[in-house]
Motif scaffolding. Structure first.
Motif, PDB file in Angstrom:
ATOM      1  N   HIS A 157      -3.616  61.425   9.569  1.00  0.00           N
ATOM      2  CA  HIS A 157      -2.262  60.886   9.398  1.00  0.00           C
ATOM      3  C   HIS A 157      -1.624  60.515  10.746  1.00  0.00           C
ATOM      4  CE1 HIS A 157       1.680  60.352   7.370  1.00  0.00           C
ATOM      5  NE2 HIS A 157       1.030  60.433   6.230  1.00  0.00           N
ATOM      6  N   ASP A 191       1.348  55.730   0.505  1.00  0.00           N
ATOM      7  CA  ASP A 191       0.236  55.969   1.435  1.00  0.00           C
ATOM      8  C   ASP A 191      -0.618  57.184   1.040  1.00  0.00           C
ATOM      9  OD1 ASP A 191       2.565  57.477   2.268  1.00  0.00           O
ATOM     10  OD2 ASP A 191       1.586  57.889   4.166  1.00  0.00           O
ATOM     11  N   HIS A 192      -0.378  57.698  -0.188  1.00  0.00           N
ATOM     12  CA  HIS A 192      -1.188  58.821  -0.706  1.00  0.00           C
ATOM     13  C   HIS A 192      -1.639  58.545  -2.135  1.00  0.00           C
ATOM     14  CE1 HIS A 192      -0.456  61.393   2.800  1.00  0.00           C
ATOM     15  NE2 HIS A 192       0.555  60.542   2.921  1.00  0.00           N
ATOM     16  N   HIS A 243      -6.268  57.321   7.474  1.00  0.00           N
ATOM     17  CA  HIS A 243      -4.954  57.921   7.204  1.00  0.00           C
ATOM     18  C   HIS A 243      -5.134  59.320   6.626  1.00  0.00           C
ATOM     19  CE1 HIS A 243      -0.661  57.643   7.052  1.00  0.00           C
ATOM     20  NE2 HIS A 243      -0.590  57.785   5.738  1.00  0.00           N
ATOM     21  N   HIS A 284       0.916  63.645  -3.334  1.00  0.00           N
ATOM     22  CA  HIS A 284       2.310  63.326  -3.650  1.00  0.00           C
ATOM     23  C   HIS A 284       2.427  61.835  -3.970  1.00  0.00           C
ATOM     24  CE1 HIS A 284       2.233  62.583   0.709  1.00  0.00           C
ATOM     25  NE2 HIS A 284       3.403  61.968   0.642  1.00  0.00           N
ATOM     26  N   ASP A 324       0.792  65.677   3.570  1.00  0.00           N
ATOM     27  CA  ASP A 324       2.027  65.470   4.330  1.00  0.00           C
ATOM     28  C   ASP A 324       2.869  66.734   4.277  1.00  0.00           C
ATOM     29  OD1 ASP A 324       1.188  62.882   4.711  1.00  0.00           O
ATOM     30  OD2 ASP A 324       2.946  61.944   3.796  1.00  0.00           O
TER      31      ASP A 324
HETATM   32 MN    MN Z   1       2.141  60.045   4.295  1.00  0.00          MN
END
Ligand code: MN
Ligand code: NI
Length: 229
Positions: free
Chosen positions: A193, A56-57, A12, A52, A144
């Protein structure tokens, strides 16, 4: 001093950077990540950079920081949240700011994206990272973001490696990521990503071919777990 670096895709937008003897994790989303190359219980880190607040981060940042004692570097709102959860070893910064760390100079770059913490609070502005390593290589982690024209300012930093999202839906898609390559003019670009879930399915080899046909950069496609040395 060893003048080398290694960067491994953990899936990711999770990266493990090794520079000299330091391990720098970026966005360590491993638990619940369908393409994770390792598990949160095993990964080692001296620093963790968080772009952020989305799951998923931010991912396993708290758990890894508590176990390893890693310093968490993030925008002020996220650094405060991390500290409130029992990890006092944080460096708070903000967009446009630079900090000198033992592995290089880190600048926090604007990312156009939302940012919410797990408790629903605002995570401030989403960030990317420009990292000038002690060995002279310059890395840009867009994290992102949407495409925006000020990415052209990064050209002055002579980016060696740009790590760009291509998944679309939540971030730039393949077309805008090509435009980003044209603005940034990195030597190498690594897509990320995408293909974590069906909603961000993309063909990285088709994108790689476009990069090489339409820009002067060379694209490197990594499978989860693969690394650049
Ligand atoms: Mn993301
Ligand atoms: Ni996000």
């Amino acid at each position: 001093m060893e003048k080398s670096f290694q960067i491994q895709l953990l899936g990711h937008n999770a990266w493990l950077l090794k520079v000299n003897n330091l391990r720098v994790l970026i966005d360590p989303f491993l638990t619940g990540n369908p393409v994770a190359a390792t598990v949160a219980e095993k990964v080692e880190a001296d620093y963790i950079l968080v772009s952020h607040g989305h799951g998923d981060h931010l991912g396993d940042t708290l758990q890894i920081a508590k176990r390893t004692g890693a310093v968490v570097v993030a925008i002020a709102e996220i650094a405060s949240y991390i500290a409130s959860q029992g990890c006092k070893n944080t460096i708070a910064m903000n967009i446009g700011g630079t900090v000198s760390l033992p592995f290089g100079r880190l600048k926090m770059i604007l990312a156009i994206h939302s940012s919410t913490l797990p408790d629903g609070a605002s995570g401030g502005t989403s960030a990317g990272f420009l990292l000038k390593l002690a060995n002279g290589k310059t890395l840009y982690f867009a994290c992102d973001t949407a495409l925006y024209s000020d990415m052209a300012l990064l050209r002055k930093s002579s980016v060696d490696y740009a790590f760009l999202p291509i998944g679309d839906l939540f971030t730039m898609g393949p077309d805008d990521a090509i435009e980003a390559v044209k603005l940034i003019q990195p030597r190498f670009v690594v897509p990320c990503h995408y293909n974590t879930w069906n909603v961000i399915a993309q063909d990285p080899l088709a994108w790689q071919a476009r990069v090489e046909a339409e820009t002067d950069a060379k694209a490197i496609v990594l499978d989860s777990g693969e690394m650049i040395e």
